[in-house]
Motif scaffolding. Structure first.
Motif, PDB file in Angstrom:
ATOM      1  N   TRP A 144     -67.849  35.104  33.352  1.00 25.41           N
ATOM      2  CA  TRP A 144     -66.732  35.921  33.830  1.00 25.41           C
ATOM      3  C   TRP A 144     -66.995  36.207  35.307  1.00 25.41           C
ATOM      4  N   HIS A 145     -66.171  35.661  36.194  1.00 23.24           N
ATOM      5  CA  HIS A 145     -66.411  35.742  37.631  1.00 23.24           C
ATOM      6  C   HIS A 145     -65.790  36.990  38.255  1.00 23.24           C
ATOM      7  N   PRO A 146     -66.365  37.460  39.370  1.00 22.39           N
ATOM      8  CA  PRO A 146     -65.845  38.672  40.020  1.00 22.39           C
ATOM      9  C   PRO A 146     -64.504  38.445  40.713  1.00 22.39           C
ATOM     10  N   ASN A 197     -69.690  19.026  32.237  1.00 23.10           N
ATOM     11  CA  ASN A 197     -70.229  19.236  33.578  1.00 23.10           C
ATOM     12  C   ASN A 197     -70.404  20.738  33.810  1.00 23.10           C
ATOM     13  N   LEU A 198     -70.975  21.095  34.947  1.00 29.79           N
ATOM     14  CA  LEU A 198     -71.327  22.486  35.183  1.00 29.79           C
ATOM     15  C   LEU A 198     -70.099  23.387  35.247  1.00 29.79           C
ATOM     16  N   THR A 199     -69.009  22.893  35.814  1.00 24.85           N
ATOM     17  CA  THR A 199     -67.778  23.679  35.881  1.00 24.85           C
ATOM     18  C   THR A 199     -67.248  23.985  34.488  1.00 24.85           C
ATOM     19  N   GLU A 200     -67.287  23.008  33.597  1.00 25.74           N
ATOM     20  CA  GLU A 200     -66.816  23.212  32.220  1.00 25.74           C
ATOM     21  C   GLU A 200     -67.725  24.163  31.460  1.00 25.74           C
ATOM     22  N   ARG A 201     -69.019  24.028  31.665  1.00 25.89           N
ATOM     23  CA  ARG A 201     -69.967  24.944  31.023  1.00 25.89           C
ATOM     24  C   ARG A 201     -69.762  26.374  31.512  1.00 25.89           C
ATOM     25  N   ASP A 202     -69.546  26.499  32.820  1.00 25.75           N
ATOM     26  CA  ASP A 202     -69.286  27.804  33.421  1.00 25.75           C
ATOM     27  C   ASP A 202     -68.079  28.466  32.757  1.00 25.75           C
ATOM     28  N   LYS A 203     -67.014  27.709  32.585  1.00 24.56           N
ATOM     29  CA  LYS A 203     -65.770  28.268  32.022  1.00 24.56           C
ATOM     30  C   LYS A 203     -65.976  28.811  30.619  1.00 24.56           C
ATOM     31  N   LYS A 204     -66.905  28.246  29.891  1.00 24.28           N
ATOM     32  CA  LYS A 204     -67.149  28.687  28.518  1.00 24.28           C
ATOM     33  C   LYS A 204     -67.919  30.003  28.430  1.00 24.28           C
ATOM     34  N   VAL A 205     -68.713  30.316  29.445  1.00 25.84           N
ATOM     35  CA  VAL A 205     -69.645  31.439  29.287  1.00 25.84           C
ATOM     36  C   VAL A 205     -69.635  32.465  30.414  1.00 25.84           C
ATOM     37  N   LYS A 213     -57.607  33.733  33.517  1.00 34.10           N
ATOM     38  CA  LYS A 213     -56.634  32.937  32.759  1.00 34.10           C
ATOM     39  C   LYS A 213     -56.154  31.727  33.551  1.00 34.10           C
ATOM     40  N   ASN A 214     -55.911  31.936  34.852  1.00 34.25           N
ATOM     41  CA  ASN A 214     -55.355  30.835  35.658  1.00 34.25           C
ATOM     42  C   ASN A 214     -56.213  30.527  36.882  1.00 34.25           C
ATOM     43  N   ALA A 215     -57.510  30.835  36.795  1.00 30.92           N
ATOM     44  CA  ALA A 215     -58.400  30.614  37.938  1.00 30.92           C
ATOM     45  C   ALA A 215     -58.579  29.132  38.222  1.00 30.92           C
ATOM     46  N   LEU A 216     -58.701  28.811  39.504  1.00 33.73           N
ATOM     47  CA  LEU A 216     -59.050  27.450  39.880  1.00 33.73           C
ATOM     48  C   LEU A 216     -60.460  27.139  39.368  1.00 33.73           C
ATOM     49  N   PRO A 217     -60.752  25.871  39.066  1.00 38.65           N
ATOM     50  CA  PRO A 217     -62.116  25.527  38.618  1.00 38.65           C
ATOM     51  C   PRO A 217     -63.152  25.981  39.640  1.00 38.65           C
ATOM     52  N   HIS A 218     -64.219  26.591  39.162  1.00 40.97           N
ATOM     53  CA  HIS A 218     -65.264  27.058  40.059  1.00 40.97           C
ATOM     54  C   HIS A 218     -66.160  25.892  40.475  1.00 40.97           C
ATOM     55  N   ILE A 219     -66.436  25.825  41.765  1.00 40.20           N
ATOM     56  CA  ILE A 219     -67.155  24.689  42.338  1.00 40.20           C
ATOM     57  C   ILE A 219     -68.658  24.868  42.133  1.00 40.20           C
TER      58      ILE A 219
END
Length: 433
Positions: free
Chosen positions: A25-27, A15-23, A32-38
């Motif tokens: 880097w959020h501001p 899903n988009l959240t999982e794809r986001d986590k792979k590629v 390392k311990n960020a909540l899943p991005h919506i």
């Protein structure tokens, strides 16, 4: 060449959240311990919607930029029209109507007499240009001044000049040894204004005073009175210190007037703008100045040129978005909405100010901030921040706390019903979190 079909296939089951986590880097995020991005798939008015259809009230205007609501049809139409005419052109040696028209429309409504517009990309770069203007102004005059005056707990951006004039904090810790020296003073109030103005009168090597008028945003939505700021500005002008008003956050109606410096008698020499400038549509920064500043750079000596620019300086699409945003901002209905939100916030402040968990509550214009009582000193890294953030997300509200401080800074089209829903959620959080 890379096979993009294989790349797409490798992510097809995620899903988009999982794809986001792979590629991605959020501001401002410890990844390392960020909540899943919506994943947000669309916006409409004061709402954004995730991929599952859940609706969120954007109560912080997507980091303070979205003043008219998401996907506003007037702005969208103007941007679409411009895309078929001219998407961009180099702004050194060339010009275009959207840039000229925006300057012509903006300068007359700014506080004081602002005469020239310098375009950049965002709030940080608008501040960088302002600082360079001031420092080089004195150098061009043959009387170099190198010191800068700013407020403690200020925030002016994340580029190096902007960090230098921001209060030292977790945002700057890794870079403090590389930042230039700045004199930081307390916010003015009745108890210290006399000492502050007296101190300013003795400054001889100070190029400029930079401030966020009335509200220090990322510093914790700290608020102070216009009359005391006005005394500081007057003292600076008497001492020959140039004035930079950072209206990146406060501009375009946030403080109840179109610009916070309208509430000052003594006006700035330079104004920095961004955020609400394009109605939250896309990045654009502006630094305006008086002719006195501009004229110090006019010379047969090419070394007196302001050597600053960006690839996307005065992007025509961003300029058109700004013009469309101005159309909406200057409508009487928008000012009425600003006053309505201001009045609603004032009533809510009275309702919760005596709550035992409320350490402080403050309001200026369409911004209200509630400081949670925690029993000990807290910071931006407070765990309470994560608890509150998750609590409001669960209720379909985007409120991004600054440590133990939550604030509402909504688009101007927000309804009374949505404001009441947010207020009710805050009251519930005071009992439950």
């Amino acid at each position: 060449m890379p096979d993009n079909s294989q790349v797409s296939t490798s992510f097809s089951e995620l899903n988009l959240t999982e794809r986001d986590k792979k590629v991605i880097w959020h501001p401002y995020t410890q990844m390392k311990n960020a909540l899943p991005h919506i994943p947000i798939v669309r916006g409409e008015g004061v709402y954004v919607f995730d991929e599952h259809g859940k609706r969120y009230i954007d109560a912080v205007s997507s980091w303070w930029v979205n003043i008219h609501g998401h996907s506003h049809p007037h702005i969208a139409q103007k941007v679409a029209e411009q895309l078929t005419v001219l998407e961009h052109v180099i702004f050194a040696g060339f010009t275009h109507e959207p840039a000229v028209l925006l300057a012509e429309r903006l300068l007359p409504i700014l506080p004081g007499k602002q005469d020239k517009v310098f375009y950049t990309d965002n709030g940080s770069t608008a501040v960088e240009v302002a600082l360079k203007m001031c420092l080089q102004y004195w150098d061009n005059k043959g009387t170099p001044k190198t010191k800068i005056l700013a407020f403690k707990n200020a925030y002016h951006g994340d580029t190096f000049g902007a960090m230098s004039v921001s209060g030292r904090s977790i945002f700057t810790d890794a870079f403090n040894s590389l930042l230039f020296d700045v004199e930081f003073i307390d916010l003015p109030d009745e108890s210290n204004i006399s000492n502050l103005t007296s101190h300013i009168s003795n400054l001889t090597d100070t190029a400029c005073f930079i401030f966020e008028p009335l509200i220090l945003g990322s510093g914790g939505m700290l608020m102070y009175e216009a009359k005391y700021l006005d005394e500081l500005v007057a003292a600076c002008k008497k001492a020959g210190i140039l004035i930079i008003a950072d209206e990146v956050m406060t501009g375009f109606g946030r403080t109840g007037t179109y610009f916070a410096c309208e509430k000052l008698i003594h006006k700035p020499d330079i104004i920095c703008l961004s955020k609400g400038l394009t109605g939250g549509t896309m990045p654009l920064g502006i630094t305006t100045c008086t002719d006195e500043i501009f004229d110090a750079f006019l010379s047969d000596d090419k070394l007196k040129t302001l050597y600053h620019g960006h690839s996307f300086t005065a992007n025509p699409i961003a300029c058109v978005a700004s013009l469309a945003s101005l159309d909406i901002l200057l409508q009487k209905e928008t000012l009425a909405n600003i006053k309505r939100i201001e009045a609603k916030h004032a009533l809510f402040l009275q309702e919760i100010k005596a709550h035992p968990k409320v350490k402080a509550v403050r309001q200026t214009g369409t911004i209200i901030a509630i400081e949670w009582e925690t029993g000990n000193e807290t910071s931006y890294l407070s765990n309470l921040r994560n608890l509150l953030y998750a609590y409001f997300l669960d209720k379909g509200i985007i409120l991004r706390p600054l440590g133990n401080i939550i604030y509402i800074l909504p688009p101007y089209i927000i309804s009374d019903e949505d404001l009441d829903y947010i207020y009710a959620a805050i009251k519930s959080a005071l009992e439950e979190v």
